[in-house]
Design a protein around this motif. Structure first.
Motif, PDB file in Angstrom:
ATOM      1  N   LEU A   1       4.031   3.865  -3.026  1.00 54.52           N
ATOM      2  CA  LEU A   1       3.212   2.308  -2.980  1.00 54.52           C
ATOM      3  C   LEU A   1       2.031   1.310  -2.066  1.00 54.52           C
ATOM      4  N   THR A   2       3.156   0.984  -0.628  1.00 53.48           N
ATOM      5  CA  THR A   2       2.475   0.995   0.140  1.00 53.48           C
ATOM      6  C   THR A   2       1.330   1.393   1.154  1.00 53.48           C
ATOM      7  N   VAL A   3       0.952   2.929   0.619  1.00 58.37           N
ATOM      8  CA  VAL A   3      -0.213   3.922   0.617  1.00 58.37           C
ATOM      9  C   VAL A   3      -1.317   2.890  -0.188  1.00 58.37           C
ATOM     10  N   MET A   4      -0.751   3.372  -1.928  1.00 54.19           N
ATOM     11  CA  MET A   4      -1.914   2.939  -2.530  1.00 54.19           C
ATOM     12  C   MET A   4      -2.622   1.090  -2.320  1.00 54.19           C
ATOM     13  N   ASN A   5      -1.229   0.623  -1.282  1.00 48.52           N
ATOM     14  CA  ASN A   5      -1.794  -1.109  -1.469  1.00 48.52           C
ATOM     15  C   ASN A   5      -3.391  -1.043  -0.237  1.00 48.52           C
ATOM     16  N   THR A   6      -2.541   0.115   0.420  1.00 49.76           N
ATOM     17  CA  THR A   6      -3.092   0.029   1.379  1.00 49.76           C
ATOM     18  C   THR A   6      -4.672   0.620   1.177  1.00 49.76           C
ATOM     19  N   LEU A   7      -5.034   1.631   0.466  1.00 48.86           N
ATOM     20  CA  LEU A   7      -6.633   2.198   0.517  1.00 48.86           C
ATOM     21  C   LEU A   7      -7.114   0.558  -1.237  1.00 48.86           C
TER      22      LEU A   7
ATOM     23  N   LEU B   1      -4.419  -5.853   3.975  1.00 46.38           N
ATOM     24  CA  LEU B   1      -4.723  -4.732   4.748  1.00 46.38           C
ATOM     25  C   LEU B   1      -3.336  -4.421   6.081  1.00 46.38           C
ATOM     26  N   ALA B   2      -3.897  -5.752   7.264  1.00 47.01           N
ATOM     27  CA  ALA B   2      -2.894  -5.781   7.413  1.00 47.01           C
ATOM     28  C   ALA B   2      -1.825  -5.718   8.220  1.00 47.01           C
ATOM     29  N   LEU B   3      -1.307  -6.288   6.717  1.00 50.97           N
ATOM     30  CA  LEU B   3       0.541  -5.855   6.601  1.00 50.97           C
ATOM     31  C   LEU B   3       0.511  -4.949   5.833  1.00 50.97           C
ATOM     32  N   SER B   4      -0.275  -4.098   5.590  1.00 53.65           N
ATOM     33  CA  SER B   4      -0.154  -2.512   4.683  1.00 53.65           C
ATOM     34  C   SER B   4       0.208  -1.484   6.153  1.00 53.65           C
ATOM     35  N   VAL B   5      -0.475  -1.556   7.470  1.00 55.23           N
ATOM     36  CA  VAL B   5      -0.790  -0.723   7.693  1.00 55.23           C
ATOM     37  C   VAL B   5       0.248  -0.735   8.497  1.00 55.23           C
TER      38      VAL B   5
ATOM     39  N   LEU C   1     -11.260   0.580  -9.600  1.00 52.49           N
ATOM     40  CA  LEU C   1     -10.340   1.980 -10.631  1.00 52.49           C
ATOM     41  C   LEU C   1      -9.340   1.934  -9.597  1.00 52.49           C
ATOM     42  N   VAL C   2      -8.771   1.574  -8.594  1.00 53.20           N
ATOM     43  CA  VAL C   2      -8.012   1.795  -8.258  1.00 53.20           C
ATOM     44  C   VAL C   2      -6.842   0.411  -8.004  1.00 53.20           C
TER      45      VAL C   2
ATOM     46  N   MET D   1      -2.953   0.420 -10.670  1.00 49.64           N
ATOM     47  CA  MET D   1      -2.121  -0.408  -9.726  1.00 49.64           C
ATOM     48  C   MET D   1      -1.619  -1.307 -11.046  1.00 49.64           C
ATOM     49  N   TYR D   2      -2.508  -1.872 -11.443  1.00 49.76           N
ATOM     50  CA  TYR D   2      -2.130  -2.697 -12.430  1.00 49.76           C
ATOM     51  C   TYR D   2      -1.532  -1.562 -13.673  1.00 49.76           C
ATOM     52  N   LEU D   3      -1.824  -0.573 -13.854  1.00 50.19           N
ATOM     53  CA  LEU D   3      -0.733   0.365 -14.584  1.00 50.19           C
ATOM     54  C   LEU D   3      -0.184   1.482 -13.802  1.00 50.19           C
TER      55      LEU D   3
END
Length: 257
Positions: free
Chosen positions: A169-175, A200-204, A20-21, A25-27
């Motif tokens: 965007l960063t929070v969405m990428n992390t999730l 995940l590591a880069l997003s955190v 779903l996430v 993100m694609y949309l």
């Protein structure tokens, strides 16, 4: 035998949320693309990631089909269509220099993906090798995405200003990365957990930089225009620059759900 609670959560709920996430993100850039179409002007919209989305979704769609994994297949099936629609729409509105970059990315995808398909069908000796081909292809594209913010993060450390990091965007990428990393570990799939674990590591790290170095308005230089705006502009501004240099000098050598 029915699965117990933890297995159902890790094997079904987590990847369903990940699918779903990923689809959301694609949309995410679609609203900006439709606006640009109505106004007949790209403005500050960076269309280069749209072409990469096509390659990303094709690679993971093939991997998901070979794995018979509905969670990997589901978001990438509409993802191909979304990527093609946004790329072709942006291409018609873009300046010639941007068109050349989009043409390069799309032609590279159209050249590489069929070759991988032929190799998969006629030269891979077993299913494991077939899955490895497309898993590595998906990992390569994912690493391109995840490598894009590295220079931005260095700039944040150097300037002690995190205004270039987009929090939503960063929070969405992390999730997204957390969900797919968890699922990949649960099903022991290195092609899923490894690239998403890196992401995940880069997003955190980006979130940590945002906390350590508070954002402050950057001075606007006369005649300076930012070319990476839009829902994913900050993430891909360096990606656009790298593709631009590659298309002008030599073919890009490709080294993520």
């Amino acid at each position: 035998m029915a699965k117990d609670g933890p297995n159902v959560f890790l094997d079904t709920v987590v990847p369903a949320l990940g699918a779903l996430v990923s689809t959301l993100m694609y949309l995410a850039p679609l609203k900006a693309v439709l606006k640009a179409h109505r106004e007949k002007n790209l403005g500050e919209l960076n269309p280069l990631p749209f072409g990469v989305t096509i390659a990303n979704c094709v690679a993971w769609l093939c991997y998901g089909l070979l794995k018979h994994d509905p969670f990997v297949t589901t978001p990438n099936t509409p993802g191909v269509l979304i990527g093609v629609f946004m790329t072709t729409t942006a291409y018609g509105l873009a300046e010639e220099a941007v068109r050349q970059r989009l043409r390069f990315v799309v032609c590279l995808t159209a050249g590489v993906m069929p070759v991988l398909g032929v190799f998969t069908a006629f030269f891979a000796e077993n299913l494991a090798q077939q899955q490895a081909i497309w898993g590595l292809a998906g990992n390569t594209i994912a690493l391109i995405y995840y490598a894009a913010p590295l220079t931005t993060m260095w700039d944040v450390i150097r300037t002690r200003n995190s205004s270039s990091i987009l929090v939503p965007l960063t929070v969405m990428n992390t999730l997204n990365a957390a969900l797919w990393t968890t699922y990949g570990i649960a099903v022991l799939d290195v092609y899923i957990w490894l690239p998403n674990g890196i992401g995940l590591a880069l997003s955190v790290l980006q979130i940590a930089l945002r906390v350590v170095f508070p954002a402050r308005p950057a001075p606007v230089l006369p005649g300076h225009h930012h070319h990476g705006a839009g829902p994913s502009g900050a993430k891909y501004s360096r990606l656009e620059e790298n593709f631009g240099h590659a298309s002008e000098t030599r073919p890009l050598q490709l080294d993520r759900e």
